[in-house]
Design an enzyme around this catalytic site. Structure first.
Site, mmCIF file in Angstrom:
data_model
loop_
_atom_site.group_PDB
_atom_site.id
_atom_site.type_symbol
_atom_site.label_atom_id
_atom_site.label_comp_id
_atom_site.label_asym_id
_atom_site.label_seq_id
_atom_site.Cartn_x
_atom_site.Cartn_y
_atom_site.Cartn_z
ATOM 1 N N ASP A 275 0.862 -1.189 0.000
ATOM 2 C CA ASP A 275 0.000 0.000 0.000
ATOM 3 C C ASP A 275 0.895 1.234 0.000
ATOM 4 O O ASP A 275 2.023 1.173 -0.490
ATOM 5 C CB ASP A 275 -0.955 -0.032 1.196
ATOM 6 C CG ASP A 275 -2.288 0.633 0.886
ATOM 7 O OD1 ASP A 275 -2.286 1.821 0.518
ATOM 8 O OD2 ASP A 275 -3.338 -0.033 1.014
ATOM 9 N N HIS A 298 1.953 1.891 -3.307
ATOM 10 C CA HIS A 298 0.944 2.769 -3.892
ATOM 11 C C HIS A 298 1.395 4.224 -3.853
ATOM 12 O O HIS A 298 0.581 5.132 -4.051
ATOM 13 C CB HIS A 298 -0.392 2.621 -3.157
ATOM 14 C CG HIS A 298 -1.059 1.298 -3.384
ATOM 15 N ND1 HIS A 298 -2.285 0.987 -2.846
ATOM 16 C CD2 HIS A 298 -0.661 0.205 -4.083
ATOM 17 C CE1 HIS A 298 -2.623 -0.261 -3.204
ATOM 18 N NE2 HIS A 298 -1.645 -0.739 -3.958
#
Length: 468
Positions: A275, A298
């Site tokens: 993430d 991310h």
């Protein structure tokens, strides 16, 4: 003749008697002389007594100072990787927290040992500054089935109400997240990203809550079941030389997450997770991120903000001298529709992008689920600067995506020295803009012709916009 002999005898006898008397007197006289050479006892002077101001020398009594090192092995920990060490580590913490004979106390997780412990809360405030020194391996239980049913499954190590607190060391904090990631509820387990029924709580590896003057230095943090490190309601955070890793498909494993926290420094660290490398939530301001290597991930994100029509306030954030590679996003601002508040004073400077899908992105239509309804309210995004950002992007996506609210545009976006090229092929995609206002201060590659100039009337006439 006899008469002569008698006279001779008498004469000899008298002579010898005379000699005897003289000899005895001589010996008596010599003995008296010998005694006369010594003074009488009453005239002998005693040796001088020591002065009261100069006491006699003696060996100093050593002063034993209490040690400020609290080794968990001294509190019954075994360090074999199998024994539950929670009680021993908590006992060492209590002693370190109560130590008041020096400027700091150190709880030591020693090198060469592996310590497994259950979920625990390390409470403050303490008598002095406490250092949580991890030189060995500190390890979580192996998945949900090993978790004590009486313990919360949303957090593992919690540090609460500490003032002047450091977690550091050359060791490893291992969250053992694989069995948590494999729960049926996780997005990657269902068909096409769908989730399946079942329990879904997963613990944050390290949560630092309501603390002041916090430092994290030098640690390796592995495989957290959820967020690796989360700061809630903290003031003054310094992070340096962390290495945080988790597989690229591990769900919701943000590296560093900060919420309602200010005056934060994140320096010289490497984050590769499933993430965001760094995620910044509402209530954060004065955050300085420098020399970060981020990815796969991310990216570095501000948000998501404004969920459930809430107010979000974020300001004075800078990301500088960093690398983002093999990531879904580069530097991102994401907000839900329907929120309010503002994001302002954001600087992204001197960042290298390596095969990043969306290097520069503002997404004011963020939605984790399908079918989010359109709403007119929005978090106001303004004063965002992008400078000296170069590298490559996924040729299937635009290198710049500025998707702003229909009713509340983004304003004062400035770009300079931008050079973003496709990682494959020669086709350069155009940037995407929607209701975004700003300007390119230098020539950019690709050119950004979609930004609108000036400030829209709706913004100028709205005095209440973006209040925080």
């Amino acid at each position: 003749m006899k008469k002569i002999s008698l006279l001779s005898f008498l004469f000899s006898f008298c002579f010898f008697v005379s000699l005897f008397v003289v000899s005895v007197q001589g010996r008596v006289h010599k003995h008296k002389d010998k005694r006369s050479r010594h003074p009488p006892t009453s005239h002998i002077s005693a040796p001088p007594l020591p002065s009261p101001s100069s006491p006699p020398e003696s060996s100093p009594i050593p002063v034993i100072k209490p040690s400020n090192i609290f080794n968990v092995l001294s509190y019954g920990a075994v360090g074999d990787g199998l024994t539950d060490e929670t009680a021993a580590i908590k006992s060492a913490w209590d002693s370190a927290c109560q130590f008041d004979s020096g400027p700091s106390a150190t709880l030591l997780i020693p090198q060469g040992h592996t310590f497994m412990m259950q979920s625990a809360i390390f409470n403050g405030p303490c008598q002095n500054k406490v250092i949580f020194q991890v030189d060995g391996i500190l390890m979580a239980p192996d998945g949900p089935e090993s978790w004590l049913k009486s313990n919360s499954k949303i957090q593992w190590l919690v540090f609460y109400r500490m003032n002047g607190f450091t977690i550091q060391g050359s060791g490893v904090i291992d969250g053992r997240g694989q069995k948590w990631w494999d729960l049926p509820c996780k997005p990657h387990k269902g068909v096409n990203g769908t989730t399946l029924p079942g329990p879904c709580d997963s613990p944050i590896a390290i949560r630092i809550f309501m603390c002041t003057d916090v430092a994290l230095k030098g640690l390796k943090i592995l495989n957290s079941p959820q967020f690796n490190v989360k700061f809630d309601n903290c003031h003054g955070v310094h992070i340096d030389s962390l290495k945080i890793t988790a597989p690229g498909r591990s769900p919701n494993t943000d590296g560093i997450h900060i919420s309602t926290t200010d005056n934060v420094e994140i320096f010289n660290s490497v984050v590769a997770t499933g993430d965001d490398c760094v995620s910044i939530s509402t209530g954060c301001h004065n955050v300085d991120i420098r020399n970060i290597t981020c990815g796969p991930s991310h990216g570095i994100s501000i948000g998501s903000l404004g969920n459930h029509n809430s107010r979000a306030c974020v300001s004075n954030i800078s990301v500088t001298d960093s690398v983002i590679k093999y990531s879904d996003n580069g530097v991102r601002i994401k907000t839900y529709q329907g929120g309010f508040g503002s994001v302002s004073g954001i600087t992204f400077n001197n960042i290298h992008m390596d095969t990043v899908r969306n290097p520069l992105i503002i997404d004011q239509y963020y939605c984790e689920a399908h079918g989010c309804s359109n709403q007119t309210a929005a978090v106001f995004v303004s004063d965002i600067s992008y400078t000296n950002i170069k590298g490559t992007y996924d040729y299937r996506f635009p290198p710049m995506h500025f998707g702003c609210s229909d009713s509340i545009p983004c304003t004062n976006l400035t770009l300079s020295d931008i050079e973003l090229l496709p990682s494959e092929g020669e086709f350069v995609r155009d940037p995407f803009c929607w209701n975004a206002y700003g300007a390119s201060q230098t020539l950019t590659i690709p050119p950004v012709f979609c930004l609108q100039e000036g400030v829209p009337r709706s913004i100028l006439e709205n005095d209440l916009l973006g209040q925080c």
